[in-house]
Design a protein around this motif. Sequence first.
Motif, PDB file in Angstrom:
ATOM      1  N   THR A 101      16.879 -50.312  47.532  1.00  0.00           N
ATOM      2  CA  THR A 101      18.244 -49.855  47.247  1.00  0.00           C
ATOM      3  C   THR A 101      18.238 -49.037  45.968  1.00  0.00           C
ATOM      4  O   THR A 101      17.690 -49.478  44.952  1.00  0.00           O
ATOM      5  N   ILE A 102      18.820 -47.843  46.010  1.00  0.00           N
ATOM      6  CA  ILE A 102      19.019 -47.059  44.802  1.00  0.00           C
ATOM      7  C   ILE A 102      20.414 -47.386  44.268  1.00  0.00           C
ATOM      8  O   ILE A 102      21.417 -47.177  44.958  1.00  0.00           O
ATOM      9  N   ALA A 103      20.465 -47.923  43.067  1.00  0.00           N
ATOM     10  CA  ALA A 103      21.735 -48.346  42.467  1.00  0.00           C
ATOM     11  C   ALA A 103      22.166 -47.340  41.413  1.00  0.00           C
ATOM     12  O   ALA A 103      21.376 -46.975  40.540  1.00  0.00           O
ATOM     13  N   ILE A 104      23.401 -46.902  41.509  1.00  0.00           N
ATOM     14  CA  ILE A 104      23.924 -45.883  40.611  1.00  0.00           C
ATOM     15  C   ILE A 104      25.037 -46.479  39.752  1.00  0.00           C
ATOM     16  O   ILE A 104      25.987 -47.072  40.265  1.00  0.00           O
ATOM     17  N   LEU A 157      16.831 -48.515  39.659  1.00  0.00           N
ATOM     18  CA  LEU A 157      17.951 -48.219  38.771  1.00  0.00           C
ATOM     19  C   LEU A 157      17.648 -47.012  37.888  1.00  0.00           C
ATOM     20  O   LEU A 157      16.988 -47.128  36.859  1.00  0.00           O
ATOM     21  N   PRO A 158      18.135 -45.813  38.258  1.00  0.00           N
ATOM     22  CA  PRO A 158      17.983 -44.636  37.389  1.00  0.00           C
ATOM     23  C   PRO A 158      19.094 -44.585  36.341  1.00  0.00           C
ATOM     24  O   PRO A 158      20.081 -45.321  36.421  1.00  0.00           O
ATOM     25  N   ASN A 207      13.141 -50.312  36.963  1.00  0.00           N
ATOM     26  CA  ASN A 207      13.969 -49.627  35.975  1.00  0.00           C
ATOM     27  C   ASN A 207      13.412 -48.220  35.738  1.00  0.00           C
ATOM     28  O   ASN A 207      12.230 -48.061  35.427  1.00  0.00           O
ATOM     29  N   VAL A 208      14.278 -47.184  35.906  1.00  0.00           N
ATOM     30  CA  VAL A 208      13.814 -45.798  35.768  1.00  0.00           C
ATOM     31  C   VAL A 208      14.718 -45.070  34.772  1.00  0.00           C
ATOM     32  O   VAL A 208      15.559 -44.243  35.142  1.00  0.00           O
TER      33      VAL A 208
END
Length: 302
Positions: A80-83, A44-45, A146-147
Amino acid sequence: MTAQHFLRATRTPSVRPDDVRETVRDRITTYRGRLSDLESVVVLPDTHYPHHPTTGMVTDPTVVAGVVDGLREIGIESITIAIAGGRHVTGTRAARYLGYESLTEELDVEFLVLDEAEQVDITVSVDGRRVPGMMPKPLREYPVVNVPTARYAWETSFAAAVANLGRSCAVAEAPAIELAVAAKATDVPVTLVDAVYTYTGTANATGLLLDGENVVDIDIAMATLFGVDPADEEYLRILSQGTPTEYPVEGVSLADVRAELPLRPKPKPDEPHHLVTEAYKMYTRVSGDAFPPQLLGNQTRK
């Protein structure tokens, strides 16, 4: 949430993408023991608006690429990259503008827009009472790496680990309660703060990364970076159940980094940033178009 208090600050050799990506990968692999048993992970970015990463306002996709590299090296295949978008932009648009759509193809990972994900009801205990809310189902069901970024914010003095979780959580309460609910409702085994560029009224290249296992510890440490007393932040008092306790940060002195930051007054939410005003002035001079009067604020047009 975990009770671990290990915090590590690292400065990248440079802000060049290769150096940043490699340093991030190395930091993530130090959490092998904590992450290796996980089958699926959501990354999560902070993507609340399509700023350029060098503004320090959003997570640099290069940092996320380093996170994915580290997770792959550990052996996690389902990533998964979540946006999540923000008040003024959808997650889909933010992902496109920031380059996350192409990044997920390059890395061969799943891509998720949280605005479009199924929402689930949540109820967590906060400050001695049960508080209901809603959040995207994937953030509730899967561990989240968390990012976040290190930047000024509106509802709080700064935005970092907890604020990044709170952007996808909906609670009909004051901001501090909403942030506390988000922190308690999300399983976050690791947080890595992208402070390669910070925003403290203006951008600054610090080359800093901060990682740890506890989002509250991360934010208390980030308060040091911003010169904020953690006890002044209500959400930290709630999550700490009293006076927030600051734990040692290994590797880099955050106080020394803070001394390098160009700390400027926080922009007011109802006034345009001066860079936006100046950019529009240049645009109108070149194009001959009309200058938007709402950007003048209390200024007299020159």
